[in-house]
Design a protein around this motif. Structure first.
Motif, mmCIF file in Angstrom:
data_model
loop_
_atom_site.group_PDB
_atom_site.id
_atom_site.type_symbol
_atom_site.label_atom_id
_atom_site.label_comp_id
_atom_site.label_asym_id
_atom_site.label_seq_id
_atom_site.Cartn_x
_atom_site.Cartn_y
_atom_site.Cartn_z
ATOM 1 N N SER A 188 0.982 -1.210 0.038
ATOM 2 C CA SER A 188 0.024 -0.019 0.005
ATOM 3 C C SER A 188 1.023 1.237 0.002
ATOM 4 O O SER A 188 1.755 1.383 0.914
ATOM 5 C CB SER A 188 -0.864 -0.213 1.114
ATOM 6 N N ARG B 221 -6.424 4.954 0.491
ATOM 7 C CA ARG B 221 -5.983 4.482 -0.898
ATOM 8 C C ARG B 221 -6.971 4.949 -1.965
ATOM 9 O O ARG B 221 -8.033 4.849 -1.713
ATOM 10 C CB ARG B 221 -5.540 2.929 -0.830
ATOM 11 N N GLU C 230 -6.126 3.049 -8.121
ATOM 12 C CA GLU C 230 -6.198 1.545 -7.688
ATOM 13 C C GLU C 230 -7.450 0.850 -8.341
ATOM 14 O O GLU C 230 -7.162 -0.469 -8.338
ATOM 15 C CB GLU C 230 -6.085 1.284 -6.118
#
Lengths: 755, 1106
Positions: B340, B981, B1080
């Motif tokens: 991450s 994220r 992502e």
């Protein structure tokens, strides 16, 4: 004799015309034997305060190839209301307006005293006069300041409604927009690139914008009227603006390094000026006034490079074909001049610098368009200032002494044809039955355009007698010539001036003495001089002199009385007596001699010679010399070194210079201060007299002559010494008259003195 | 993946690797499958049932997942207790779609791994050590991507692959509890350890420590601990962690790598670092995990994505069931288990943010760009000036080639320093100029070796010995240092400046102060939009803030003004004039400057005239109807003006449209979207005429830098217009569809900053290196007339040059490698100076050292620039393939040479590069390399040029935007909320988020956000009333609003450009745009999701390895 002189004078005053011959030889052959061609000096706009213009259209002959104007020479049938054209013999009906015509009720144009008449006609829209200043900024600070002041002053002299524009140039050219508030705006062009008229107009935003195709946006009111006015504005509107603008004018800011001339883009500046007027006001009266303080040094029309170490071309260079830029530059300016002429605008050149400024190359701009050419040492001299001011002088009736866009048409009766014209004009290439195949001057046409002219502008017009020897002209027949000058008056009116003259024919074999007596030697001298100068422009100097000499000899042969091999027996009649003397001085004049003159000076002199009237031209050919002494009233004296005496004051007027020369003794007296002593007041008056006379000349002369006040032994005395006939030289100082003169001059000497 | 299923293509795909197909390889390939786009779009648009449907469930799911999902999963697939977790992933699927179950079944296959997994736990101890964190440590991340095929692979590599994913379940066994963390897929991570089974024996269990960490660790700890001690050898990547575990770490197998455990590393640090390396989680492992579990809700979110992948049709699933198991492959990789970025950033921040970074030691890897740290210059240039891809350079070119790790330095010579750090000292060596090596002309620097009692010095770059000039002589002390060592910046510091002598000046004349010329488009569009008025107003005040040197009272910079449409208008604003003068130049074909004096003026002297001019410009052109503009002549005009004034300077051009008026540099509209994805696509990036390149050369020669502000309403060919800007070191700012209300703040802020920022002119930069390597390639906004000198007409504090090095000889470990970047420039006051930056790097003979000292952010910076330049000459697809390929090689090389032997199914990433895949994926998905239909050609060209000058921090956030949960912000502190994220599944409907990438700031508002929050932030009472056209947040007096605005202000301060604020309401049209930045996730344009890409990388690596 006296009668002919009077006749000539009368004619000149009434019609502004001086013919070389006032009785015409009746055949071609005889005419050619007369040596001096049948020709005239025409001053189309000669001031005629006594001539009230008439306010109607002239009546024209209905024959399409003739179109002569009704004139006093026409035969009129009052009953039938018919008139016969005296050129083509066409019989014409009077127009309806002339219904009331009768012997006692004649229209002006039929009265003999109106052989010259002026019509005011209504044609097209009247546009105000246009003055476009093209100003060099590569000047010394003082010069620029003086020029700025002159220009500012000139605004007050312009007609209030005149349009005025300003272009300044140096390394770049700026076309100033005059209507801006709050910010002064100008369009700038680089001086190295020649632009076509179209490009210039595009760049100035003058071309009619293709109607913008923008959807959804309503078109504003058509901007038609605005277009031209951005750069040319009525004086009264932008008087203040322009004054400020001129005031803020700076010297060309681009640095000039040591050993270089400033970059001066005269060629492009002129081109832009021409393009600007061409795009906005074609065929209306406009003056482009170029003020330049040095030679063009870059771009098209450059005359010399910017390296100071290479001097500007001299006559020597030109003869040796060493003048690199001359041909190209001349071509550039010629193209411009022709375009300008086509548009009916004129170009003035005011060149003030100690060195040459390229007048040689630029001369055609003024010559072809009828513009002024002024040459001076600095803008900060009274010579320039007063000359410039005089451009805006007003005539007797309060009108500006300038006219524009003149179209001169010449019509002749059948026995005559037109050979050409010499003067500040361009050919309009109008062929016709009365145009001769032999050209003298600008020929091959019966019409010329004179874009700018004033009351003094004088053209030489040459004719050819075409009548065959075996077809005698009936007794009492007269030859006629009609000059029709259409022009834009300074009041912006369109006017037409018509002059019709007639002269008697004479058979040269039987009536030679008439012809001889009617010879106008002054006019003839000027006409021959014009021919000579005209040739000198294109031919080698010596050739021209030789030609002049031969003409003179032939004339003397024809009209002189002499015994073979006996020079002393030679006599010329009174009407020819001065002619050889004129020719003598003409040979020595700066119009034909280039020695000691720069090419620019030659061009300048020739320019003026080709446009001044007869009197001024004669002064140019043979300067006038007056003597002031205690021995009597001022008197004209011979232009001869023998006239220089210690106790005389001499005043010489060469047109371009006025020289006051104090004789040796006089000068000493003056130094001794006698003039300040009350008991010698007469000496004071003597000193004053030539000054007053000079002032009188200065008052009227355009351009202002160079005023020289000198004395015996003074360096400036050269102006006088170079003009006088050098009958006394170091060789013959004590044996004067012993023939120490140069070979050819000697021949005439006796005859002149005899006169 | 689901796609494949729909298509059923099963068979067709079959061709290559069935397993992978799942991954949408097609997408990577760049050849979208017909089906793919479809689904994708559908999903986003919402119309697609598939997408929507899943959504609703999501809501609930989120909550449920944890509980719900697991059960089924476990039931089916995992024999081992843990399987439950693995299923997790599946579980999600199930929520959305039954089909998922099917895959589940697969797991068994993978099981084989399980065994392996067991060992993993070993690492745990490491977790503790991690605190030591030296970043450099390499760690192996063995991600098992899903136990995936791998499992099978391991056995018999190929076929099973597909299944592999499912298998992750296998993991469970290993980590047992851990696996839970990762959903099925993730398991791999933990599992990864698993695979190592073989290794285990060897003692190399796996680096996974982190993952396996917790559960196992506890158990293992004991053993491992000992292991740690040994780690010194840690060089080994995975090993580090492993070693401990195994104790025997030296494990022969590893030897290859470890063998030479670089003695150099101080053991401890090394270890620590390695540990860090282990998936960032290491540190947090425990907390995270624990969190994770409870956090199940997060997982819940996961379901989101899966549904997208699935074709609605598949729901019925019968077919699916029928499908061969392979096709079903599901990567149920737990997104939390893969490396991450957030975690890595946070770790670095907490580890290294507190102490100053002291540059005295050779080859130190600096903290990440995202970390706030102070730098203390002790002989090497601050990382703010230079960052390298690796601080340990292979000694030989063979090694370098083998590793494929590009050796590059990202140099920002005039970087702005925080106020706490001192600016480079100015050194004056007198008339003879700076002391330099006789041969290579390197400048005096701390690495020069004084010999012979100080009478000579030996060049550290070329070893040539040079006499010390008499005036510079100084005695040496007993250590061989000059006595005045500390008195002379050039002997003790990494960065300093020399005063240049006249020899360093153009034409051997000291330069005049530079000039700024403002060139304003006054065509119809510009006037109508109010732009002209705005600029003029702003200029009045901005002129008081021209850059000044030091404490000078007024700026030496002179200013000039030009306006233009089809023609140019110059202004004379000389102080002596009563009113300004305008000079129109219509001869655009042959541009020249119409005036000399009065065009460039001192602001103070001509203040009133300038003010009057700026007042009048908008008036003068108020009625203009001219719509056409020129552009080439505008630059020429500026250039000529500077030439005439004999100075360098900068043009600020404000331009609105494609220059179609007849003039040099006239352009035509050649935009053609049809070219995208064809071989001709590159032409869109190339200038359409060479005119501007030639012009740029002239500009550079004169030191004329061009900054371009564009306000296009349509295509204006940035690729061509930007050429001059780009090559002169200028900046482009683009405001598409400029509207006064919304864009004026942004524009004005940009303009102010651009005018005020520190800038050097007429700059030449040369990078010298010690013998053995050589600067071979340069990226950035500049012009090069030869192969070594980077010439920039202007260089400001934001411009960065990336330099690539290649070996041309061997380097030695002893002497290391040195870089000296010398920048010759004219300061804003017209002083000629040399700025020198020195940096010393280590050299290594072991690849492991290389991998341990890499910096991924810098690497990405280089790769992005490399790729962005590549599109000029190659088809985009080729560029992307080569990028993927290079990275695969880098990772494969690591795997092969540095990682402990392990199953091929394991994805092992070096610690320092564990973010490489995710970042690389972002680069690949960027607009330039993979444009969506809404991305204009101009945007792509703009971004392409923009990125080329970006520094590492900028590329970092540009490619991986920062996503901050605003609602989690602590109103009372100054700190930013912890970033999360970039994935949609991380967003909660009840929260407000802020996303920034250096160009834009998005504020995303969930549909379920509390009304109070909305009221506080937007001043409206309900979600539906929020206007999405806001360009700023309303100023409201409440803590939340203040906090958010202060956050935004803070972000603005950090970026070189003022970011555009866009309010995005969930489920609003704009959300699509926003989602584009959730990097992502799978992107609309076919970009892979992180997980998918990771799998793809893994596949590539495996191919390389086999």
């Amino acid at each position: 004799m006296a009668t002919y002189l009077e006749f000539i004078q009368q004619n000149e005053e009434r019609d502004g015309v001086r013919f070389s011959w006032n009785v015409w030889p009746s055949s071609r052959l005889e005419a050619t034997r007369m040596v001096v061609p049948l020709a005239c000096l025409l001053t189309p706009l000669r001031e005629r305060p006594d001539l009230p213009p008439v306010q109607y259209e002239p009546v024209l002959c209905s024959r399409a190839t003739c179109k002569a104007v009704l004139n006093p020479l026409c035969q009129v049938d009052y009953r039938a209301k018919l008139w016969a054209c005296n050129f083509c013999f066409q019989r014409n009906q009077f127009p309806p307006a002339y219904a009331g015509i009768s012997e006692v009720n004649q229209p002006a144009e039929l009265m003999p005293q109106f052989s010259t008449i002026e019509y005011i006609v209504q044609r097209g829209p009247q546009t105000p006069l246009i003055f476009l200043y093209v100003v060099d900024t590569c000047l010394e600070e003082e010069d620029l300041q003086a020029l700025k002041e002159s220009l500012q002053m000139s605004l007050s002299l312009l007609p209030a409604d005149a349009l005025v524009g300003l272009i300044t140039f140096g390394r770049m050219i700026q076309v100033h927009e005059l209507s801006c508030e709050g910010i002064s705006k100008s369009y700038v062009f680089r001086g190295t690139k020649d632009l076509t008229a179209k490009q210039i107009q595009d760049m100035l935003g003058l071309s009619r914008p293709a109607v913008p195709i923008q959807q959804g946006r309503p078109l504003q009111a058509p901007e038609q009227p605005v277009i031209s006015s951005r750069f040319l504005q009525p004086v009264h509107k932008i008087d203040m603006n322009l004054t400020d603008l001129l005031g803020e004018l700076q010297r060309d800011p681009w640095p000039v390094t040591q050993g270089k001339r400033p970059l001066r883009s005269t060629g492009v500046a002129l081109s832009i000026a021409v393009g600007l007027l061409e795009g906005t006001f074609p065929n209306t009266g406009a003056r482009i006034m170029l003020f330049t303080g040095g030679p063009p040094t870059q771009g098209p029309g450059m005359v010399v490079g910017d390296e100071l170490k290479t001097p500007i071309r001299s006559w020597h260079d030109i003869e040796k074909d060493n003048a690199r830029f001359m041909k190209k530059a001349t071509k550039h300016y010629e193209t411009l001049a022709n375009r300008t002429a086509t548009n009916g605008h004129c170009i003035d050149i005011y060149a003030c610098a100690l060195d040459q400024t390229g007048l040689l190359e630029m001369k055609c701009c003024a010559n072809l368009t009828g513009g002024h050419m002024v040459m001076g040492d600095s803008f900060n001299t009274s010579l320039f200032k007063q000359t410039f001011q005089r451009v805006f002088n007003k005539g007797l009736n309060g009108e500006f002494r300038m006219a524009f866009g003149a179209n001169l048409e010449v019509k002749t009766s059948r026995e005559l044809k037109i050979a050409g014209a010499i003067g500040p004009c361009v050919s309009l290439n109008v062929k016709g039955p009365c145009v001769s195949e032999n050209e003298l001057g600008i020929g091959g046409t019966s019409q010329w355009k004179i874009c700018g002219l004033d009351p003094c502008t004088t053209l030489a017009i040459y004719f050819e007698v075409v009548n065959q020897h075996n077809a005698p002209i009936p007794q009492g027949g007269r030859g006629a010539v009609q000059f029709v000058t259409q022009y834009q008056h300074s009041s912006t009116q369109k006017r037409i001036r018509v002059t019709t003259i007639a002269r008697n024919w004479a058979d040269a074999q039987s009536q030679l003495q008439h012809i001889e007596a009617a010879f106008d030697q002054e006019a003839a001298a000027v006409l021959m001089a014009r021919l000579g100068v005209y040739r000198a422009e294109s031919e080698e100097g010596p050739d021209v002199l030789r030609w002049l000499d031969r003409q003179l000899i032939r004339l003397c042969q024809k009209f002189g009385q002499y015994n073979k091999d006996d020079p002393n027996s030679f006599r010329l009649s009174e009407s020819f007596s001065l002619y050889p003397q004129f020719m003598f001085h003409l040979r020595r004049s700066p119009f034909l001699q280039v020695f000691n003159n720069s090419p620019d000076e030659s061009s300048y002199y020739r320019h003026h010679f080709a446009r001044q009237d007869l009197t001024q031209s004669l002064i140019m050919i043979q300067p006038i010399l007056y003597a002031y002494s205690f021995h009597g009233p001022p008197e004209p004296v011979l232009l001869d070194s023998s006239s220089i005496l210690p106790d005389r004051i001499l005043l010489m007027d060469t047109f371009f210079q006025i020289v006051i020369y104090l004789g040796e003794t006089i000068a000493q007296w003056q130094k001794a201060g006698y003039q300040d002593m009350p008991e010698y007041e007469n000496f004071k008056h003597l000193l004053q007299a030539p000054l007053d006379d000079a002032q009188e000349i200065l008052q009227t002369r355009f351009p202002m002559p160079r005023y020289v006040h000198t004395e015996h032994g003074g360096s400036q005395a050269r102006f006088l010494l170079s003009k006088v006939n050098p009958s006394q030289t170091h060789n013959n100082l004590y044996a004067w008259g012993q023939g120490g003169c140069p070979s050819r001059g000697a021949a005439e000497q006796p005859s002149t003195s005899a006169a | 993946m689901s796609v494949n299923q729909h298509t059923h293509a099963g068979p067709p795909y079959g061709q290559p690797q069935p397993g992978y197909q799942g991954y949408q390889q097609p997408a990577y390939g760049g050849q979208p499958l017909p089906g793919v786009p479809h689904t994708q779009y559908g999903a986003y648009n919402g119309p697609m049932p598939g997408y929507q449907q899943p959504v609703p469930p999501q809501g609930s799911v989120r909550a449920l997942p944890t509980s719900g999902a697991p059960p089924p999963a476990s039931g089916t697939s995992l024999p081992s207790g843990h399987q439950g977790y693995s299923q997790f992933g599946q579980g999600d699927v199930q929520n959305g779609i039954p089909t998922s179950t099917a895959p589940m079944q697969r797991p068994p296959a993978s099981q084989p791994f399980l065994p392996g997994s067991a060992p993993a736990p070993v690492s745990q101890p490491s977790t503790f050590q991690q605190y030591g964190p030296p970043p450099s440590s390499v760690q192996q991340l063995s991600n098992h991507m899903a136990g995936m095929t791998i499992g099978s692979t391991s056995i018999s590599a190929p076929p099973p692959a597909g299944l592999g994913y499912g298998p992750p379940t296998s993991v469970p066994p290993v980590s047992g509890s851990f696996s839970a963390t990762g959903s099925g897929l993730y398991a791999p991570y933990t599992a990864s350890q698993g695979p190592p089974p073989p290794s285990v024996p060897q003692g190399l269990p796996l680096a996974q420590p982190p993952f396996s960490g917790q559960p196992v660790p506890t158990q293992r700890l004991p053993t491992e601990v000992p292991g740690f001690a040994p780690p010194p050898s840690s060089t080994g990547i995975g090993p580090s962690s492993y070693p401990p575990s195994t104790g025997p770490h030296p494990g022969p197998p590893m030897s290859g790598l470890h063998g030479p455990p670089p003695p150099t590393h101080p053991p401890q640090p090394g270890y620590q670092m390695q540990q860090n390396g282990s998936f960032g989680q290491v540190r947090g492992p425990q907390p995270n995990y624990s969190g994770a579990y409870p956090g199940t809700p997060n997982y819940g979110s996961q379901p989101g994505p899966p549904p997208k992948r699935l074709d609605p049709d598949s729901i019925p699933s019968p077919q699916l069931n029928e499908l061969p198991p392979q096709q079903k492959p599901r990567h149920r990789i737990d997104p939390d288990a893969i490396p991450s970025p957030i975690q890595v950033i946070e770790d670095d921040r907490s580890n290294r943010g507190s102490e100053p970074f002291v540059t005295g030691v050779r080859g130190q890897v600096p903290p990440l760009v995202t970390t706030n740290f102070l730098v203390e210059d002790q002989g090497n240039a601050s990382p703010r000036y230079i960052r390298c891809t690796s601080y340990n350079i292979p000694c030989t070119s063979d090694m370098a080639k083998q590793s494929q790790v590009p050796l590059a330095a990202v140099i920002k010579p005039l970087a702005t320093l925080p106020p706490e750090e001192t600016l480079p000292y100015l050194v004056d060596h007198g008339e003879s100029g700076p002391v330099r090596c006789n041969r290579c002309k390197a400048y005096m620097c701390p690495f020069m070796q004084f010999i012979e009692g100080g009478r000579r010095f030996q060049c550290c770059f070329c070893s040539c010995v040079t006499e010390v000039p008499a005036h510079y002589f100084q005695h040496l002390d007993h250590t061989g240092k000059r006595v005045d060592f500390y008195d002379r910046p050039e002997l003790s510091l990494g960065s300093y400046e020399f005063l240049a002598t006249v020899d360093y000046c153009k034409n051997n004349k000291f330069p005049s102060p530079p000039a700024f010329i403002f060139m304003i488009d006054v065509s119809y569009n510009a006037v109508k939009s109010g732009l002209v008025r705005l600029i003029c107003e702003e200029l009045k005040s901005i002129l008081d803030y021209l850059p000044r040197e030091g404490n000078m009272e007024e700026s030496a910079i002179r200013v000039g003004f030009v306006t233009y449409n089809k023609v140019l208008h110059f202004y004379n604003v000389k102080s002596s004039l009563a009113q300004p003068q305008m000079m129109v130049v219509s001869d655009v074909a042959d541009m020249f400057v119409p005036l000399l004096d009065g065009f460039l003026v001192n602001v103070n002297e001509s203040r009133t005239v300038i003010a009057s001019l700026l007042d009048q410009i908008p008036e003068m052109f108020a009625d203009t109807r001219e719509t056409e503009t020129v552009f080439g002549p505008v630059i020429q005009a500026g250039l000529e003006a500077l030439k005439a004034a004999e100075c360098a300077g900068k043009l600020f051009i404000f331009h609105t449209s494609l220059p179609i008026a007849e003039a040099p540099g006239k352009l035509k509209n050649r935009d053609d979207k049809k070219l995208i994805n064809t071989d001709k696509e590159k032409t869109l990036f190339q200038p359409q005429t060479s005119f501007y390149s030639n012009l740029a050369k002239d500009c550079v020669a004169q030191g004329c830098c061009v900054d371009l502000f564009l306000f296009p309403n349509q295509y204006l060919d940035v690729a061509t217009l930007g050429v001059v800007t780009y090559q002169t070191g200028g900046s482009i700012y683009k405001y598409a569809y400029f509207q006064l209300e919304t864009d004026q703040d942004r524009f004005l802020n940009d303009l102010r900053r651009d005018v005020q920022k520190e800038v050097g002119f007429d700059a030449v930069m040369r990078v010298r290196t010690s013998t053995g390597i050589r600067a071979t390639d340069f990226f950035g906004a500049f012009y090069m007339s030869n192969t070594t000198d980077v010439e920039m007409a202007g260089l400001d504090c934001d411009k960065t040059i990336t330099v690539e090095f290649k070996h041309d000889d061997k380097l030695s470990e002893d002497s290391g490698a040195l870089l000296q970047c010398a920048l010759l420039y004219t300061s804003c006051a017209g002083q000629r100076r040399l700025r020198i930056h020195n940096l010393s790097l280590n050299c290594c003979t072991q690849l492991a050292d290389l991998y341990r000292n890499c910096e991924t952010d810098t690497l990405i910076n280089y790769l992005a620039k490399y790729a962005y330049r590549g599109v000029l000459n190659s088809p985009v697809k080729a560029v992307r393939d080569s990028l993927i390929n290079q990275c695969a090689q880098i990772l494969a090389c690591y795997r092969k040479n540095c990682a402990s032997p392990s199953s091929a199914g394991q994805l092992i990433l070096p610690e320092c590069m564990k973010l490489l895949p995710v970042y690389l994926n972002c680069v690949l998905k960027s607009d330039v390399l993979q444009p969506g239909p809404e991305v204009t050609t101009d945007d792509r060209a703009y971004i392409r040029q923009l990125v080329t000058s970006m520094d590492v921090a900028e590329t970092n956030v540009f490619f991986y935007p920062r996503l901050l949960p605003l609602t989690k912000a602590d109103v009372d502190s100054d700190s930013l909320p912890a970033a999360i994220r970039n994935s949609e599944e991380r967003l909660s409907k009840g929260d407000i988020y802020l996303l920034e990438n250096g160009l834009n700031i998005f504020v995303w508002v969930g549909v379920n956000v509390q009304q109070a929050l909305i009221q506080n932030l937007f001043g409206v009472s309900s979600f539906s009333q929020i206007s999405s056209t806001l360009s700023t947040l309303p100023v409201l007096e409440n803590p939340f609003s203040k906090k958010v605005r202060s956050i935004i202000d803070m972000l603005h301060l950090q970026r070189s450009r003022y970011m555009k604020l866009i309010i995005v309401k969930q489920e609003d049209k704009l959300e699509m745009l926003f989602k584009h930045f959730l990097v992502e996730d799978k992107s609309l344009t076919g970009g892979a999701s992180y997980v998918d890409f990771l799998c793809h990388m893994h596949k590539e690596i495996r191919q390389l390895l086999s």
